[in-house]
Write an enzyme that holds these catalytic residues in place. Structure first.
Site, mmCIF file in Angstrom:
data_model
loop_
_atom_site.group_PDB
_atom_site.id
_atom_site.type_symbol
_atom_site.label_atom_id
_atom_site.label_comp_id
_atom_site.label_asym_id
_atom_site.label_seq_id
_atom_site.Cartn_x
_atom_site.Cartn_y
_atom_site.Cartn_z
ATOM 1 N N LYS A 1 -3.195 57.825 46.923
ATOM 2 C CA LYS A 1 -2.391 58.338 45.823
ATOM 3 C C LYS A 1 -3.051 58.159 44.468
ATOM 4 O O LYS A 1 -2.754 58.897 43.523
ATOM 5 C CB LYS A 1 -1.019 57.669 45.801
ATOM 6 C CG LYS A 1 -1.034 56.178 45.522
ATOM 7 C CD LYS A 1 0.375 55.605 45.515
ATOM 8 C CE LYS A 1 0.358 54.098 45.271
ATOM 9 N NZ LYS A 1 -0.210 53.362 46.422
ATOM 10 N N HIS B 1 2.905 44.027 47.588
ATOM 11 C CA HIS B 1 2.118 44.604 46.488
ATOM 12 C C HIS B 1 2.589 43.946 45.203
ATOM 13 O O HIS B 1 3.771 44.021 44.864
ATOM 14 C CB HIS B 1 2.311 46.115 46.411
ATOM 15 C CG HIS B 1 1.223 46.831 45.656
ATOM 16 N ND1 HIS B 1 0.930 46.547 44.341
ATOM 17 C CD2 HIS B 1 0.355 47.802 46.037
ATOM 18 C CE1 HIS B 1 -0.079 47.328 43.943
ATOM 19 N NE2 HIS B 1 -0.446 48.080 44.951
ATOM 20 N N GLU C 1 -4.985 47.284 49.754
ATOM 21 C CA GLU C 1 -4.788 48.681 49.372
ATOM 22 C C GLU C 1 -5.313 48.942 47.961
ATOM 23 O O GLU C 1 -4.564 49.341 47.066
ATOM 24 C CB GLU C 1 -3.305 49.041 49.453
ATOM 25 C CG GLU C 1 -2.683 48.843 50.824
ATOM 26 C CD GLU C 1 -1.167 48.985 50.812
ATOM 27 O OE1 GLU C 1 -0.605 49.264 49.733
ATOM 28 O OE2 GLU C 1 -0.540 48.802 51.864
#
Length: 458
Positions: free
Chosen positions: A68, A196, A273
Site C-alpha cells: 500500500k 503495528h 511489514e
C-alpha cells in the site's frame, strides 16, 4: 526463482549516480518540447541498499513489503527479486504481486477487516495467512476460507507515531482470550500474532511493549491447543536520513526484545511489514511551473525598486495534492521545493506559494516559501517522495499521473543477480538463501560474495 525484471525496464547508471543526474538528463530532453510533464526518478539501487541494510540490522526478521505504501511495479518487482515477502491489503494488491510470480506463502493478507468476496479470492489463489482482530471476521473466515492461517492483530500504544493505526485496528489484550476461544470453537487455525506501532514511530520502546504483549497472547493460545509459529512486528520504520530516529536505533531495541521473548530456539518465524522504509528516499519528483500570479501587497511611497519587493507570488505546477502530493493530507508530509536552477547570490526572494493544477482551492502544496522569482517553464524538484505518494494519486480533473523513470546502478543490479542465483541454487535443497547463509559480506552500501569483484564500473 523466475527473472521478473529486465535491464530494459530501467536506465542503467554507474556507481556514484544520484537521482539529480538522471532528472537533469530528462529535463534537458523534454525542455526541447512543450510537453514538460511532471515525472519521478526512482533509484532502485536505493531500494536494494535498504533491503540489505534491513537484513543486516534485523537478521532474524523477514521483510514483507507493505504494498500500500508504493505499489509501483518496479518497486514490487525488485523486492520480489530480492526474496522479500509482501503485505497485501486487498484483492488488487494480491493480484499485483502474484502477477509477477510471487508465491502464496510469501504473501500475508494483512487487513483485519476484509470483504467476503476478497476472502474467497484469497482462498482460491492459495493465500492462507491473514489477520483478524474481531469475532465477526472469524465467522466470515470460517465460512469463506476454512484453510486460512489466521494471525491475531493486537492493539498497541502508538501515541508516539505520526500516523496512528490502533484507532482502527487491533484487539485489546483483554479480548484476546475470548477471540482465541471462539477461533477454537469455529475450527479456525490461529498461527500467530501481529501488531503495528503506527507509521513514523519515534519511540522504539513501543516495539518492546508490543513484543511482550505478543508473548502473552502466545501463552494464551497454547491453552487452547494452538501451535503458534509466527510473529509479525509490523512497520513504522523511518525511510529518510532526516528522521527523528534512525532505523538502526530501532533495530538495536527490537533485537534484544525478540531474543528475550522469542528466543531462536522457539522456532517462531518473525516477519515485519516495512513500507516507507524501503521507498521514501528512493523517489524524487520534478514538477514544472505552468502558470504564476503576482499578488501586490499594500505599499506606500514612491514606486521604486524597494517597493517592487512588496509582493507575493503564486506558482501553479503540474502535479498537486490530488496527485503525488496527496501525502500532505494522508501522510502528514511537508514537501520542500528545491530549485533546479541555482539563483545568483544577490537575487531577491519573495514570499511564495505553490499550487497544484486542479480547479480545487484545496490543491495547495506549500505556502510562505521564500523563493527567487521564477517563470513559467521553470522546474522545481522534491526529494523523499516515495512513500504514500504514487500509491494514492488520482486523475481528478483529468490530469495524468506523473510518469516514473526507474534507474539502477550497475553494482546494485549485479548484486541482485547474484542474490537471485543464490536463491536458484538453493531451491533444490529446499533451503532459504540470504546474504548471511550464502556467506555474503554486507557493508553499509551493498553486499557481495567475498570473492566478487564488480567489472565495468567507472
Amino acid at each position: 526463482m523466475p527473472e521478473y525484471i529486465q535491464e530494459s525496464d530501467f536506465t542503467m547508471v554507474e556507481e556514484g549516480f544520484v537521482a539529480r543526474d538522471l532528472m537533469e538528463e530528462i529535463i534537458n530532453e523534454v525542455s526541447q518540447t512543450e510537453d514538460r510533464d511532471a515525472f519521478f526518478v526512482a533509484d532502485l539501487g536505493d531500494v536494494v541498499k535498504k533491503h540489505l541494510r534491513f537484513l543486516k540490522s534485523l537478521p532474524r526478521v523477514k521483510p514483507f513489503y507493505a504494498v500500500k505504501c508504493n505499489s509501483s511495479r518496479g518497486v514490487v518487482q525488485i523486492l520480489a527479486e530480492l526474496g522479500a515477502g509482501f503485505d497485501c491489503a486487498s484483492k488488487a494488491e494480491i493480484e499485483l504481486v502474484q502477477g509477477i510470480g510471487v508465491k502464496p506463502e510469501n504473501i500475508i493478507y494483512a487487513n483485519p477487516c476484509k470483504q467476503i468476496s476478497q476472502i474467497k479470492f484469497a482462498a482460491k489463489n492459495g493465500v492462507q495467512m491473514m489477520t483478524f482482530d474481531n469475532e465477526v471476521e472469524l465467522c466470515k473466515v470460517s465460512r469463506s476460507h476454512p484453510n486460512a492461517k489466521m494471525v491475531l492483530r493486537i492493539a498497541t500504544d502508538d501515541s508516539k507515531s505520526s500516523a496512528r493505526l490502533s484507532v482502527k485496528f487491533g484487539a485489546p489484550l483483554k479480548t484476546c482470550r475470548r477471540l482465541l476461544e471462539m477461533a477454537k470453537n469455529l475450527g479456525v487455525d490461529v498461527i500467530g500474532v501481529s501488531f503495528h506501532v503506527g507509521s513514523g514511530c519515534s519511540d522504539p520502546q513501543a516495539y518492546v511493549q508490543s513484543i511482550a504483549d505478543a508473548r502473552l497472547v502466545f501463552e494464551m493460545a497454547s491453552e487452547f491447543g494452538f501451535i503458534m509459529k509466527l510473529l509479525d512486528i509490523g512497520g513504522g520504520f523511518p525511510g529518510t536520513e532526516d528522521s527523528k530516529i534512525r532505523f538502526e536505533e530501532i533495530a538495536a531495541v527490537i533485537n534484544p526484545a525478540l531474543d528475550l521473548y522469542f528466543p531462536e530456539d522457539s522456532s517462531v518465524e518473525i516477519i515485519a511489514e516495512p513500507g516507507r522504509y524501503y521507498v521514501a528516499s528512493a523517489f524524487s519528483l520534478a514538477v514544472n511551473i505552468i502558470a504564476k500570479k503576482e499578488v501586490h501587497l499594500e505599499q506606500s511611497g514612491s514606486d521604486n525598486e524597494e517597493n517592487s519587493l512588496n509582493k507575493s507570488i503564486m506558482y501553479y505546477v503540474n502535479d498537486g495534492v490530488y496527485g503525488s502530493f496527496n501525502c500532505i493530507f494522508f501522510d502528514h508530509a511537508h514537501p520542500t521545493p528545491i530549485l533546479y536552477k541555482k539563483p545568483s547570490p544577490d537575487q531577491p526572494v519573495f514570499s511564495s506559494s505553490l499550487w497544484g493544477p486542479t480547479c480545487d482551492g484545496l490543491d495547495r502544496i506549500a505556502e510562505h516559501v521564500e523563493l527567487p522569482e521564477l517563470h513559467v517553464g521553470d522546474w522545481l524538484l522534491f526529494d523523499n517522495m516515495g512513500a504514500y505518494t504514487v500509491a494514492a494519486s488520482s486523475n481528478f480533473n483529468g490530469f495524468q499521473l506523473s510518469r516514473i523513470h526507474y534507474a539502477m546502478p550497475r553494482m546494485a543490479w549485479e548484486a541482485v543477480q547474484l542474490l537471485q542465483r543464490g536463491f536458484q541454487q538453493t531451491e533444490e535443497k529446499e533451503t532459504i538463501c540470504t546474504p548471511m547463509s550464502c556467506g555474503w559480506e554486507i557493508s553499509d552500501s551493498l553486499c557481495f560474495p567475498p570473492s566478487f569483484t564488480p567489472t565495468g564500473i567507472i
